[in-house]
Design a protein around this motif. Sequence first.
Motif, PDB file in Angstrom:
ATOM      1  N   ILE A   1      39.622  48.564  30.376  1.00  0.00           N
ATOM      2  CA  ILE A   1      39.635  47.501  29.726  1.00  0.00           C
ATOM      3  C   ILE A   1      39.905  45.962  30.362  1.00  0.00           C
ATOM      4  O   ILE A   1      39.459  45.044  30.496  1.00  0.00           O
ATOM      5  CB  ILE A   1      40.215  47.420  28.408  1.00  0.00           C
ATOM      6  CG1 ILE A   1      39.536  48.499  27.573  1.00  0.00           C
ATOM      7  CG2 ILE A   1      40.378  46.322  27.622  1.00  0.00           C
ATOM      8  CD1 ILE A   1      40.434  48.976  26.475  1.00  0.00           C
ATOM      9  N   THR A   2      41.054  46.122  31.131  1.00  0.00           N
ATOM     10  CA  THR A   2      41.748  44.923  31.975  1.00  0.00           C
ATOM     11  C   THR A   2      40.851  44.837  33.196  1.00  0.00           C
ATOM     12  O   THR A   2      40.736  43.461  33.444  1.00  0.00           O
ATOM     13  CB  THR A   2      43.109  45.378  32.529  1.00  0.00           C
ATOM     14  OG1 THR A   2      43.882  45.824  31.517  1.00  0.00           O
ATOM     15  CG2 THR A   2      43.844  44.251  33.123  1.00  0.00           C
ATOM     16  N   SER A   3      40.155  45.630  33.732  1.00  0.00           N
ATOM     17  CA  SER A   3      39.390  45.569  34.969  1.00  0.00           C
ATOM     18  C   SER A   3      38.087  44.786  34.439  1.00  0.00           C
ATOM     19  O   SER A   3      37.622  44.000  35.249  1.00  0.00           O
ATOM     20  CB  SER A   3      39.026  46.842  35.617  1.00  0.00           C
ATOM     21  OG  SER A   3      38.158  46.758  36.685  1.00  0.00           O
ATOM     22  N   ILE A   4      37.515  45.258  33.124  1.00  0.00           N
ATOM     23  CA  ILE A   4      36.417  44.450  32.632  1.00  0.00           C
ATOM     24  C   ILE A   4      36.938  43.095  32.345  1.00  0.00           C
ATOM     25  O   ILE A   4      36.029  42.027  32.620  1.00  0.00           O
ATOM     26  CB  ILE A   4      35.844  45.414  31.428  1.00  0.00           C
ATOM     27  CG1 ILE A   4      35.275  46.571  32.064  1.00  0.00           C
ATOM     28  CG2 ILE A   4      34.924  44.429  30.630  1.00  0.00           C
ATOM     29  CD1 ILE A   4      34.863  47.477  30.934  1.00  0.00           C
TER      30      ILE A   4
ATOM     31  N   GLN B   1      35.194  44.255  44.196  1.00  0.00           N
ATOM     32  CA  GLN B   1      36.133  45.176  44.178  1.00  0.00           C
ATOM     33  C   GLN B   1      36.588  45.587  43.043  1.00  0.00           C
ATOM     34  O   GLN B   1      36.732  46.619  42.360  1.00  0.00           O
ATOM     35  CB  GLN B   1      37.631  44.531  44.798  1.00  0.00           C
ATOM     36  CG  GLN B   1      38.587  45.202  44.597  1.00  0.00           C
ATOM     37  CD  GLN B   1      39.582  44.820  43.755  1.00  0.00           C
ATOM     38  OE1 GLN B   1      39.674  43.693  43.452  1.00  0.00           O
ATOM     39  NE2 GLN B   1      40.514  45.890  43.183  1.00  0.00           N
ATOM     40  N   ASN B   2      36.345  44.720  41.768  1.00  0.00           N
ATOM     41  CA  ASN B   2      36.717  44.910  40.316  1.00  0.00           C
ATOM     42  C   ASN B   2      35.685  45.827  39.773  1.00  0.00           C
ATOM     43  O   ASN B   2      35.706  46.636  38.894  1.00  0.00           O
ATOM     44  CB  ASN B   2      36.975  43.835  39.649  1.00  0.00           C
ATOM     45  CG  ASN B   2      38.402  43.370  39.798  1.00  0.00           C
ATOM     46  OD1 ASN B   2      39.322  43.672  39.019  1.00  0.00           O
ATOM     47  ND2 ASN B   2      38.538  42.162  40.740  1.00  0.00           N
ATOM     48  N   ILE B   3      34.301  45.701  40.107  1.00  0.00           N
ATOM     49  CA  ILE B   3      33.436  46.404  39.700  1.00  0.00           C
ATOM     50  C   ILE B   3      33.256  47.912  40.161  1.00  0.00           C
ATOM     51  O   ILE B   3      33.227  48.801  39.473  1.00  0.00           O
ATOM     52  CB  ILE B   3      31.738  45.888  40.127  1.00  0.00           C
ATOM     53  CG1 ILE B   3      31.756  44.508  39.404  1.00  0.00           C
ATOM     54  CG2 ILE B   3      30.719  46.808  39.935  1.00  0.00           C
ATOM     55  CD1 ILE B   3      30.479  43.747  39.511  1.00  0.00           C
TER      56      ILE B   3
ATOM     57  N   PRO C   1      48.036  51.773  37.745  1.00  0.00           N
ATOM     58  CA  PRO C   1      46.951  50.684  38.075  1.00  0.00           C
ATOM     59  C   PRO C   1      46.855  49.681  36.910  1.00  0.00           C
ATOM     60  O   PRO C   1      46.340  48.618  37.255  1.00  0.00           O
ATOM     61  CB  PRO C   1      45.396  51.590  37.896  1.00  0.00           C
ATOM     62  CG  PRO C   1      46.021  52.878  38.244  1.00  0.00           C
ATOM     63  CD  PRO C   1      47.444  53.033  37.795  1.00  0.00           C
ATOM     64  N   LEU C   2      47.304  49.959  35.706  1.00  0.00           N
ATOM     65  CA  LEU C   2      47.539  48.956  34.833  1.00  0.00           C
ATOM     66  C   LEU C   2      48.554  47.750  34.973  1.00  0.00           C
ATOM     67  O   LEU C   2      47.908  46.830  34.694  1.00  0.00           O
ATOM     68  CB  LEU C   2      47.771  49.562  33.293  1.00  0.00           C
ATOM     69  CG  LEU C   2      47.900  48.788  32.207  1.00  0.00           C
ATOM     70  CD1 LEU C   2      46.694  48.189  31.960  1.00  0.00           C
ATOM     71  CD2 LEU C   2      48.435  49.423  30.975  1.00  0.00           C
ATOM     72  N   ILE C   3      49.282  48.117  35.789  1.00  0.00           N
ATOM     73  CA  ILE C   3      50.515  47.148  36.066  1.00  0.00           C
ATOM     74  C   ILE C   3      49.841  46.108  37.102  1.00  0.00           C
ATOM     75  O   ILE C   3      49.650  44.951  37.185  1.00  0.00           O
ATOM     76  CB  ILE C   3      51.710  47.653  36.613  1.00  0.00           C
ATOM     77  CG1 ILE C   3      52.606  48.268  35.688  1.00  0.00           C
ATOM     78  CG2 ILE C   3      52.517  46.887  37.582  1.00  0.00           C
ATOM     79  CD1 ILE C   3      53.585  49.225  35.851  1.00  0.00           C
ATOM     80  N   PHE C   4      48.979  46.946  38.151  1.00  0.00           N
ATOM     81  CA  PHE C   4      48.456  45.997  39.222  1.00  0.00           C
ATOM     82  C   PHE C   4      47.318  45.043  38.707  1.00  0.00           C
ATOM     83  O   PHE C   4      47.205  44.004  38.775  1.00  0.00           O
ATOM     84  CB  PHE C   4      47.675  47.082  39.898  1.00  0.00           C
ATOM     85  CG  PHE C   4      46.613  46.306  41.072  1.00  0.00           C
ATOM     86  CD1 PHE C   4      47.188  45.525  42.276  1.00  0.00           C
ATOM     87  CD2 PHE C   4      45.430  46.851  41.031  1.00  0.00           C
ATOM     88  CE1 PHE C   4      46.478  44.834  43.227  1.00  0.00           C
ATOM     89  CE2 PHE C   4      44.643  46.023  41.845  1.00  0.00           C
ATOM     90  CZ  PHE C   4      44.951  45.210  43.067  1.00  0.00           C
TER      91      PHE C   4
ATOM     92  N   GLU D   1      46.803  41.147  38.244  1.00  0.00           N
ATOM     93  CA  GLU D   1      45.730  40.782  38.870  1.00  0.00           C
ATOM     94  C   GLU D   1      45.059  39.372  37.730  1.00  0.00           C
ATOM     95  O   GLU D   1      44.474  38.473  38.015  1.00  0.00           O
ATOM     96  CB  GLU D   1      44.711  41.458  39.374  1.00  0.00           C
ATOM     97  CG  GLU D   1      43.375  41.057  40.116  1.00  0.00           C
ATOM     98  CD  GLU D   1      42.473  42.107  40.488  1.00  0.00           C
ATOM     99  OE1 GLU D   1      41.453  41.717  40.195  1.00  0.00           O
ATOM    100  OE2 GLU D   1      43.038  43.156  40.828  1.00  0.00           O
ATOM    101  N   PHE D   2      45.323  40.074  36.456  1.00  0.00           N
ATOM    102  CA  PHE D   2      44.526  39.307  35.566  1.00  0.00           C
ATOM    103  C   PHE D   2      45.263  38.141  35.194  1.00  0.00           C
ATOM    104  O   PHE D   2      44.720  37.018  35.032  1.00  0.00           O
ATOM    105  CB  PHE D   2      44.602  40.151  34.058  1.00  0.00           C
ATOM    106  CG  PHE D   2      43.983  39.345  33.003  1.00  0.00           C
ATOM    107  CD1 PHE D   2      42.550  39.373  32.728  1.00  0.00           C
ATOM    108  CD2 PHE D   2      44.749  38.970  31.949  1.00  0.00           C
ATOM    109  CE1 PHE D   2      42.197  38.661  31.476  1.00  0.00           C
ATOM    110  CE2 PHE D   2      44.358  38.219  30.832  1.00  0.00           C
ATOM    111  CZ  PHE D   2      43.001  38.233  30.639  1.00  0.00           C
TER     112      PHE D   2
END
Length: 110
Positions: free
Chosen positions: A27-30, A68-70, A90-93, A97-98
């Motif tokens: 969700i964060t990556s999206i 990279q995010n995709i 990964p959520l912390i990273f 980034e967000f």
Amino acid sequence: MLMLLAVFGLSNLIPNLFALVKSSALITSIANIILLIGMLYVYLERHLKIKSKFTTALVLFSLLFLAQNILFSVYFVYNLPETIINAILPLIFLGLEFAALTLLLMITRE
């Protein structure tokens, strides 16, 4: 502990929280992808007006970050983490980034 959870009807709480943590990196990556699309729009708009090396670099920067995010999102769709530790790192990273992309987009739009 499990007895108390069962008494209060919260026996499904831990599996539900774990499922949420597992999918929160995706969700964060999206959300990062959405921010990067906004940044790319602003940078392309400025690039068409100014056409300097700096604006070209900004467009390339946002395109590479977007790719990279995709790729990260596609990876997470097919490889969900199995443990909490593998989900939180990964959520912390992605959370950091967000925050950085949000600040950059705010500054860019001014």
